[in-house]
Design an enzyme around this catalytic site. Structure first.
Site, PDB file in Angstrom:
ATOM      1  CB  ALA A 169     -58.751  21.567 -18.600  1.00  0.00           C
ATOM      2  CG  ASP A 236     -59.033  26.491 -27.891  1.00  0.00           C
ATOM      3  OD1 ASP A 236     -58.742  25.324 -28.212  1.00  0.00           O
ATOM      4  OD2 ASP A 236     -59.263  26.840 -26.721  1.00  0.00           O
ATOM      5  CE  LYS A 240     -61.249  24.667 -25.103  1.00  0.00           C
ATOM      6  NZ  LYS A 240     -60.669  25.616 -24.131  1.00  0.00           N
TER       7      LYS A 240
END
Length: 377
Positions: A169, A236, A240
């Protein structure tokens, strides 16, 4: 006043927060940086709204806030046609319009494409606009975790691409890694908890709570996707990890990564409904996780769901780690990344903080947009 014209792709939670940040930071950007972010268009999977006078004026702040209200209410962008000051293009015509704008403005005034979607469909547009002189800013991981060919195409002009928010993020994960690489300090190992959901789950089961109870609690707190298996499957985290591995120069694809899922195939979405999984399936997973937690504790360790990149090895799953390590001390939904290099050999470089949330992710995207201002006239 320097101007960055931009088109936003995706106006879900992150996209809406980004538009709100852009509006609320007008004064800060103009007074402290002499910068104006001009939103020329906003698109979702179905349509695209574009400012009527593209060459001279973007969409007004009042229009952008109305757009956020409409999308938050689950309504179509086409409803904004009644609000004035825009033209609406419906998919697939919208894709052609974006490319037309890119060819008009890319090399003339400069243009940034900001991808806050969660779709792999944007890859086609992004690959073309980089050749038209446009910049690309991404929160969407899928274009960067497509084929190596797509990845290399997007990085044809590395100065014009920013993607900090694809990993962690708003945390400075990509920037820190790029600085280390630029300094010639070889990265030996990266290990990190890059899912706020799985970080929370693993730290809660460490306290002796059953996995089933913890996952249901995480869902009620809004930490998981509507179907928690989207988090528990590890995909997910694998995306990354792949982005980090590719930054380090490893030419690998998603299917090269060993991924440990917290549920077996027979509990997958094609076999079991979400309700059945939450009600019956999860209970069947409690015993195994409890035994693994107890075994780790007897060794003075804890379990964490992590990605490990070491040499050509890249894997994602549960690992036993020392209780007093940065990852071992992790509580709640923070992300933690340990980077081991020649300079950071005994004590790793540790990056920790909130690694999820629409607001935090949008702030990271906005910082990336501001970071490319030197590329605009």
């Amino acid at each position: 006043m320097k101007k960055i014209p931009l088109i936003l792709m995706g106006c879900g939670g992150v996209g809406r927060h980004l538009l709100q940040h852009i509006v609320s930071c007008r004064s800060l950007h103009s007074t402290q940086q002499g910068l104006f972010l001009s939103v020329l268009g906003v698109g979702d999977s179905k349509s695209l709204v574009v400012a009527e006078d593209l060459m001279n004026k973007g969409l007004s702040d009042s229009f952008l806030l109305e757009l956020c209200r409409v999308k938050h209410g689950g309504e179509s962008l086409s409803k904004l046609h009644d609000f004035g000051e825009c033209r609406v293009f419906v998919h697939p015509e919208s894709q052609g319009k974006m490319l037309e704008i890119a060819s008009q403005l890319g090399k003339k005034t400069g243009l940034a494409f900001v991808d806050c979607s969660a779709s792999s469909d944007t890859t086609v547009v992004l690959k073309q606009v980089v050749d038209m002189g446009c910049c690309v800013v991404m929160a969407n991981k899928k274009p960067l975790t497509s084929t190596m060919e797509d990845f290399k195409k997007l990085f044809t002009y590395p100065r014009r691409i920013r993607h900090e928010s694809t990993v962690g993020a708003g945390l400075p994960v990509i920037a820190s890694l790029n600085r280390i690489i630029s300094s010639g300090d070889p990265v030996h190992r990266i290990i990190g908890s890059l899912s706020g959901t799985l970080g929370y789950v693993m730290s809660e089961v460490e306290d002796g709570k059953p996995l089933s109870q913890v996952v249901r609690s995480a869902k009620s707190l809004g930490y998981t996707e509507p179907d928690p298996r989207d988090d528990l499957g590890g995909m997910d985290v694998a995306r990354k990890a792949l982005i980090l591995a590719r930054i380090l120069g490893h030419q690998i694809n998603l299917d090269s990564i060993q991924i440990e899922s917290l549920y077996p195939e027979e509990m997958g979405p094609d076999v079991m409904t979400v309700e059945d999984f939450l009600g019956r399936g999860l209970l069947l997973l409690d015993k195994d996780i409890q035994e693994r937690v107890e075994k780790a504790a007897s060794n003075g360790n804890v379990l964490r769901y992590v990605c490990i990149i070491e040499g050509s090895r890249c894997e994602v799953g549960i690992q036993e780690l020392p209780k007093n390590s940065p990852l071992g001390r992790l509580r709640g939904s923070d992300n933690v990344l340990e980077i081991y290099t020649r300079c950071y050999s005994d004590q790793p470089l540790v990056i920790q903080g909130a690694g999820a949330g629409n607001d935090t992710t949008a702030a990271g995207v906005l910082a990336d947009i501001v970071d490319i201002q030197d590329l605009f006239p």
